[in-house]
Design a protein around this motif. Sequence first.
Motif, PDB file in Angstrom:
ATOM      1  N   ARG A 245      -1.526  -0.128  -5.386  1.00 43.54           N
ATOM      2  CA  ARG A 245      -2.384   0.534  -4.692  1.00 43.54           C
ATOM      3  C   ARG A 245      -1.853   0.668  -3.423  1.00 43.54           C
ATOM      4  NH1 ARG A 245      -8.724  -0.784  -4.921  1.00 43.54           N
ATOM      5  NH2 ARG A 245      -8.830   1.102  -3.576  1.00 43.54           N
ATOM      6  N   LEU A 246      -1.265  -0.365  -2.742  1.00 42.03           N
ATOM      7  CA  LEU A 246      -0.670  -0.422  -1.587  1.00 42.03           C
ATOM      8  C   LEU A 246       0.769   0.736  -1.433  1.00 42.03           C
ATOM      9  CD1 LEU A 246      -0.362  -4.186  -0.711  1.00 42.03           C
ATOM     10  CD2 LEU A 246      -1.858  -2.283   0.454  1.00 42.03           C
ATOM     11  N   TYR A 247       1.542   0.860  -2.544  1.00 42.36           N
ATOM     12  CA  TYR A 247       2.484   1.471  -2.601  1.00 42.36           C
ATOM     13  C   TYR A 247       1.763   3.066  -2.554  1.00 42.36           C
ATOM     14  CZ  TYR A 247       6.553  -1.239  -3.364  1.00 42.36           C
ATOM     15  OH  TYR A 247       7.502  -2.009  -3.200  1.00 42.36           O
ATOM     16  N   ARG A 248       0.799   3.447  -3.372  1.00 48.29           N
ATOM     17  CA  ARG A 248       0.114   4.617  -3.407  1.00 48.29           C
ATOM     18  C   ARG A 248      -0.561   5.310  -2.214  1.00 48.29           C
ATOM     19  NH1 ARG A 248      -1.950   6.000  -9.522  1.00 48.29           N
ATOM     20  NH2 ARG A 248       0.388   5.619 -10.802  1.00 48.29           N
ATOM     21  N   GLU A 249      -1.348   4.054  -1.592  1.00 47.06           N
ATOM     22  CA  GLU A 249      -2.384   4.597  -0.634  1.00 47.06           C
ATOM     23  C   GLU A 249      -2.048   4.296   0.672  1.00 47.06           C
ATOM     24  OE1 GLU A 249      -6.210   3.300  -1.976  1.00 47.06           O
ATOM     25  OE2 GLU A 249      -5.580   3.758  -4.170  1.00 47.06           O
ATOM     26  N   SER A 250      -0.944   3.267   0.916  1.00 44.84           N
ATOM     27  CA  SER A 250      -0.527   2.721   2.302  1.00 44.84           C
ATOM     28  C   SER A 250       0.868   2.368   2.343  1.00 44.84           C
ATOM     29  CB  SER A 250      -1.353   1.516   2.551  1.00 44.84           C
ATOM     30  OG  SER A 250      -1.293   1.016   3.803  1.00 44.84           O
ATOM     31  N   TYR A 251       1.034   1.392   2.213  1.00 47.31           N
ATOM     32  CA  TYR A 251       2.370   0.888   2.368  1.00 47.31           C
ATOM     33  C   TYR A 251       2.621  -0.702   1.794  1.00 47.31           C
ATOM     34  CZ  TYR A 251       1.275  -0.903   7.018  1.00 47.31           C
ATOM     35  OH  TYR A 251       0.777  -1.469   8.058  1.00 47.31           O
TER      36      TYR A 251
ATOM     37  N   GLU B 219       1.970  -7.883   9.512  1.00 48.82           N
ATOM     38  CA  GLU B 219       1.374  -8.193   8.166  1.00 48.82           C
ATOM     39  C   GLU B 219       0.930  -9.620   8.019  1.00 48.82           C
ATOM     40  OE1 GLU B 219       1.209  -5.127   6.878  1.00 48.82           O
ATOM     41  OE2 GLU B 219       2.693  -5.362   5.162  1.00 48.82           O
TER      42      GLU B 219
ATOM     43  N   ALA C  99      -2.665  -9.241   9.339  1.00 47.58           N
ATOM     44  CA  ALA C  99      -3.512  -8.525   8.345  1.00 47.58           C
ATOM     45  C   ALA C  99      -3.897  -9.413   7.215  1.00 47.58           C
ATOM     46  CB  ALA C  99      -2.715  -7.185   7.718  1.00 47.58           C
TER      47      ALA C  99
END
Length: 233
Positions: free
Chosen positions: A125-131, A140, A143
């Motif tokens: 999900r991070l790779y697809r929608e964010s980083y 980070e 975060a």
Amino acid sequence: QPPQNLLEIAQPRQIRPLNPYVMSLSELAASDIPPREFLLGEWFPKESIGMVFAKRGVGKSWFCMTLAIAISERMEAFLGWPLKDHGPVLYVDGEMALADLKGRFDELSRASANNSDLLILPAERLYRESYPISLDDEQEQVAINDMLKQLEYEGKRPKLIILDNLSSLRRSVNENDNSEMEALMTWLNQLRHQGYAVLVVHHAGKQGTQRGASKTEDIMDFVIKLEEPKIGS
């Protein structure tokens, strides 16, 4: 409102005098300090940093996923060791496809559809929608700290944080350089002193020890090496 992030609280903004923090041995002896409590057996403290490592394919992730299921589903034991506390677990994935994550957890848990205490931060999900996450990056770390405070505010403070795995959750660093471990080790130490148990998943090197900088093990409360069983021995 949720409290401000932990990193800002933990890091002083100005030089502070150290004298008020000095204790004599008699003061330490007289202090009412509770003994360390354990999450698993008598070797896995609640406030700790641990590592599990192995060669590729031995089952590091399976081991940690099974532990996460046992804690979040309130099982009595894990691999023969008594589980002494239960509750939410945060599983931070660094590389698996969502389909693989779902398949593995479904295979391990008969109650996966009703388990709201196993919290997963999936890489896909991070790779697809964010980083993707970079554990060495201070922003980070902030975060993640903010996420932990929000989970605590929602009544889901993790009993255990699993980082799977160290290589895939770091970016633009030389894993063989001891000096480049400093920022990550400082942050992990902060998590321990804030009462979290953290389990780091790592690869074994060609010599059979944990891969990369030797300093990685310096702050660990325990290190587990997984090996394939030797048949016939």
